[in-house]
Motif scaffolding. Structure first.
Motif, PDB file in Angstrom:
ATOM      1  N   ASP A   1     -40.930  18.408  25.874  1.00 41.39           N
ATOM      2  CA  ASP A   1     -40.027  19.568  25.770  1.00 41.39           C
ATOM      3  C   ASP A   1     -40.588  20.511  24.703  1.00 41.39           C
ATOM      4  O   ASP A   1     -40.617  20.177  23.522  1.00 41.39           O
ATOM      5  CB  ASP A   1     -38.628  19.103  25.372  1.00 41.39           C
ATOM      6  N   GLY A   3     -40.936  23.371  22.067  1.00 37.04           N
ATOM      7  CA  GLY A   3     -40.024  24.033  21.160  1.00 37.04           C
ATOM      8  C   GLY A   3     -40.174  25.532  21.303  1.00 37.04           C
ATOM      9  O   GLY A   3     -40.607  26.046  22.332  1.00 37.04           O
ATOM     10  N   VAL A   4     -39.842  26.242  20.245  1.00 34.29           N
ATOM     11  CA  VAL A   4     -39.972  27.695  20.236  1.00 34.29           C
ATOM     12  C   VAL A   4     -41.444  28.052  20.053  1.00 34.29           C
ATOM     13  O   VAL A   4     -42.082  27.550  19.120  1.00 34.29           O
ATOM     14  CB  VAL A   4     -39.138  28.310  19.098  1.00 34.29           C
ATOM     15  N   THR A   5     -41.960  28.881  20.933  1.00 28.81           N
ATOM     16  CA  THR A   5     -43.355  29.280  20.814  1.00 28.81           C
ATOM     17  C   THR A   5     -43.452  30.773  20.581  1.00 28.81           C
ATOM     18  O   THR A   5     -42.717  31.560  21.196  1.00 28.81           O
ATOM     19  CB  THR A   5     -44.167  28.896  22.068  1.00 28.81           C
ATOM     20  N   LYS A  26     -36.765  27.639  22.964  1.00 27.18           N
ATOM     21  CA  LYS A  26     -36.734  26.216  23.331  1.00 27.18           C
ATOM     22  C   LYS A  26     -36.064  26.085  24.696  1.00 27.18           C
ATOM     23  O   LYS A  26     -35.126  26.821  25.017  1.00 27.18           O
ATOM     24  CB  LYS A  26     -35.940  25.457  22.272  1.00 27.18           C
ATOM     25  N   SER A  27     -36.556  25.154  25.477  1.00 26.04           N
ATOM     26  CA  SER A  27     -36.023  24.940  26.805  1.00 26.04           C
ATOM     27  C   SER A  27     -34.503  24.719  26.756  1.00 26.04           C
ATOM     28  O   SER A  27     -33.998  23.919  25.962  1.00 26.04           O
ATOM     29  CB  SER A  27     -36.699  23.709  27.429  1.00 26.04           C
ATOM     30  N   HIS A  29     -32.305  26.971  25.860  1.00 24.05           N
ATOM     31  CA  HIS A  29     -31.660  27.927  24.952  1.00 24.05           C
ATOM     32  C   HIS A  29     -31.606  29.309  25.579  1.00 24.05           C
ATOM     33  O   HIS A  29     -32.518  29.720  26.298  1.00 24.05           O
ATOM     34  CB  HIS A  29     -32.410  27.995  23.627  1.00 24.05           C
ATOM     35  N   SER A  93     -34.344  30.168  18.272  1.00 20.75           N
ATOM     36  CA  SER A  93     -33.531  30.117  19.483  1.00 20.75           C
ATOM     37  C   SER A  93     -32.363  29.162  19.302  1.00 20.75           C
ATOM     38  O   SER A  93     -32.390  28.277  18.438  1.00 20.75           O
ATOM     39  CB  SER A  93     -34.370  29.729  20.698  1.00 20.75           C
ATOM     40  N   SER A  94     -31.355  29.378  20.110  1.00 20.94           N
ATOM     41  CA  SER A  94     -30.155  28.549  20.058  1.00 20.94           C
ATOM     42  C   SER A  94     -29.426  28.654  21.385  1.00 20.94           C
ATOM     43  O   SER A  94     -29.806  29.450  22.252  1.00 20.94           O
ATOM     44  CB  SER A  94     -29.252  28.999  18.906  1.00 20.94           C
ATOM     45  N   PHE A 105     -33.399  26.723  16.125  1.00 13.40           N
ATOM     46  CA  PHE A 105     -34.737  26.145  16.132  1.00 13.40           C
ATOM     47  C   PHE A 105     -35.720  27.289  15.921  1.00 13.40           C
ATOM     48  O   PHE A 105     -35.734  28.250  16.693  1.00 13.40           O
ATOM     49  CB  PHE A 105     -35.012  25.433  17.456  1.00 13.40           C
ATOM     50  N   GLY A 107     -39.557  28.980  15.496  1.00  9.80           N
ATOM     51  CA  GLY A 107     -40.962  28.879  15.820  1.00  9.80           C
ATOM     52  C   GLY A 107     -41.786  28.909  14.550  1.00  9.80           C
ATOM     53  O   GLY A 107     -41.238  28.995  13.443  1.00  9.80           O
TER      54      GLY A 107
ATOM     55  N   GLN B  45     -37.386  24.272   9.121  1.00 14.41           N
ATOM     56  CA  GLN B  45     -36.910  23.112   9.876  1.00 14.41           C
ATOM     57  C   GLN B  45     -35.556  22.691   9.326  1.00 14.41           C
ATOM     58  O   GLN B  45     -35.389  22.503   8.124  1.00 14.41           O
ATOM     59  CB  GLN B  45     -37.920  21.964   9.750  1.00 14.41           C
TER      60      GLN B  45
END
Lengths: 115, 113
Positions: A1, A3-5, A26-27, A29, A93-94, A105, A107, B45
């Motif tokens: 999965d 994350g944020v790219t 992120k997938s 979001h 992203s959220s 989350f 990037g 994070q």
């Protein structure tokens, strides 16, 4: 999965130029926020996109604009670059349905240097 | 205006010590607070969060304390490890559903072996 790219990771521009930064959330979001982080400082909120609309904006001039696409990815555009725009630009992203405390989350950012 | 600030820019500790990172905030209307860890070259994070109606929350090796009377937030890291070396930010937000966070300037934690 994934994350944020974000892309590009680093770029150099000169004053007066324009820049476009890209973000894939992120997938799963649907909400994307952009933050500017100057060296040695905490991130500052630029704006947030949800349902392809700018939903909230921080204290940034109109030179900063954005866009969200149907696949939830987003772009940040900065026109007429100034030296002070040099910073790390972070995308977060959220999931909107998670409510106000839904986890953000981040990037790894795009490092912009303006010469 | 709203602001979130930190008292100490750099904290140096020995491996195995407990670390305490402090943060002062000014917006008494904030609904929640979050601690983030940012390693060099990476994005922030999530570590732990706490709602304004709580005064303590514990996670794995971390504890966040909230004192609304003096508008103070702290992050305690137990048995600090070299991998904990990073910049730590506190951030505050409100229950608008928009997750607009106000970040402090950060504290750098240096852990010596």
């Amino acid at each position: 999965d994934a994350g944020v790219t974000q892309s590009p990771t680093h770029l150099i521009k000169t004053r007066g130029q324009q820049v476009t930064l890209r973000c894939s959330p992120k997938s799963g979001h649907d909400t994307v926020s952009w933050y500017q982080q100057a060296l040695g400082q905490g991130p500052q909120f630029i704006f947030q996109y949800y349902e392809e609309e700018e939903r909230q904006r921080g204290n940034f001039p109109d030179r900063f604009s954005g866009h969200q696409f149907p696949n939830y990815s987003s772009e940040l555009n900065v026109n007429a670059l100034l030296l002070g725009d040099s910073a790390l630009y972070l995308c977060a992203s959220s999931l909107d349905s998670a409510g106000g405390t839904g986890e953000l989350f981040f990037g790894e950012g795009s490092r912009l240097t303006v010469l | 205006g709203e602001s979130v600030g930190l008292h100490l820019p750099t904290l140096s500790v020995q491996e195995g010590d407990n670390s305490i990172i402090n943060c002062a905030y000014s917006n008494s209307a904030s609904d929640y607070f979050i601690w983030y860890k940012q390693e060099s070259g990476k994005g922030p994070q999530f570590i732990i969060d706490i709602r304004s109606n709580m005064d303590k929350r514990q996670g794995q090796r971390v504890t966040v304390l909230l004192n609304k009377t003096v508008k103070h937030l702290s992050l305690q890291i137990a048995a600090t490890q070299p991998g904990d070396s990073a910049v730590y930010f506190c951030a505050e937000g409100m229950n608008t559903g928009f997750q607009k966070l106000v970040f402090g300037t950060g504290t750098r934690l240096l852990v010596s072996p």
